[in-house]
Design an enzyme around this catalytic site. Structure first.
Site, PDB file in Angstrom:
ATOM      1  N   SER A 184      31.514 -19.615  21.205  1.00  0.00           N
ATOM      2  CA  SER A 184      30.306 -20.433  21.310  1.00  0.00           C
ATOM      3  C   SER A 184      29.784 -20.355  22.734  1.00  0.00           C
ATOM      4  CB  SER A 184      30.622 -21.890  20.958  1.00  0.00           C
ATOM      5  OG  SER A 184      29.532 -22.751  21.265  1.00  0.00           O
ATOM      6  N   TYR A 220      35.752 -29.754  21.923  1.00  0.00           N
ATOM      7  CA  TYR A 220      35.106 -28.550  21.407  1.00  0.00           C
ATOM      8  C   TYR A 220      34.983 -27.497  22.503  1.00  0.00           C
ATOM      9  CZ  TYR A 220      31.817 -25.713  18.700  1.00  0.00           C
ATOM     10  OH  TYR A 220      31.211 -24.687  18.010  1.00  0.00           O
TER      11      TYR A 220
END
Length: 249
Positions: free
Chosen positions: A141, A154
């Site tokens: 990501s 995350y």
């Protein structure tokens, strides 16, 4: 590649994983759709078969190593080989750093980080055993590079995915196995939609080319391109699929 490829996609029940599964099947590969959600995973398989593709569903809990190993073994049992392993399953890890729900923190680490590690290890071992010069693709990501408030766990996992991909690529290169990370940005998936009431989506749209969230199909195109023999020079790399998110201010 003369023999029909076999691609295993975790998180194949929805979002990026579903679109990657459809993409590979449409290109003629046999697909193992893996997910914890059996009903939604089987729905992806049904979509593939309706279009004339070949696919099977295998339930997996990527937070458990034995489950991921069983997935890889099942794929080989079903189709005789494994050419592509896409470690894509992931969950959001919301919460400010000082207000962490530790159960959610550990769950996020177990799924997003350990799940990818288990996939790299299981697929790498099987590809080496079978003598297959395959490719392992991990969903990272832009949040593996960029910080934002409220997503502490995350960020930790996606940073780990990037470095695990680089490290594994170095060690698996002698066996002809490539390892690549694909880093999406603001993708229109259930995880992103979970932030729709926070104003975060508007901020994301302002940072991408065209001002709209990336569709999962676009990320799937990137994953497929990276899997091809024509991308043989790409290993140990992070391929950005973010519409400029990491570059635009």
């Amino acid at each position: 590649m003369s023999e029909q490829r076999v691609a295993v996609i975790t998180g194949g029940a929805s979002g990026i994983g579903r679109q990657v599964s459809l993409k590979f099947a449409r290109k003629g590969d046999r697909v193992v759709v893996a997910d914890y959600n059996e009903a939604a995973g089987q729905e992806t398989v049904d979509m593939i078969k309706k279009e004339g593709g070949e696919a099977a569903f295998v339930q997996v809990d990527v937070s458990k190593q034995e489950s991921v190993e069983a997935l890889v073994d099942k794929a080989v049992e079903l189709y005789g080989r494994i050419d592509v392993m896409h470690n894509n399953a992931g969950i959001g890890g919301a919460g400010p750093v000082l207000e962490q729900n530790m159960d959610l923190y550990h769950r996020t680490i177990n799924v997003n980080q350990h799940g990818v590690a288990y996939g790299i290890i299981a697929a790498g071992r099987k590809m080496k055993e079978l003598g297959i010069k395959g490719v392992i693709i991990n969903t990272a990501s832009v949040f593996g590079f960029l910080a934002s408030p409220g997503t502490f766990a995350y960020h930790a996992t996606k940073g780990a995915v990037i470095m695990m991909s680089k490290s594994a690529a170095l060690e698996l290169a002698p066996y002809g196995i490539r390892v690549v990370a694909v880093a999406p940005g603001a993708v229109d998936t259930p995880i992103i939609q979970g932030y729709k009431d926070s104003g975060m989506l508007d901020s994301m749209r302002a940072k991408v080319m065209g001002g709209e969230l990336t569709q999962p199909e676009v990320v799937a195109d990137t994953v497929y391109l990276v899997s091809l023999d024509e991308a043989a020079a790409i290993t140990g790399s992070v391929v950005m699929a973010d519409q400029g998110y990491a570059s635009f201010k």
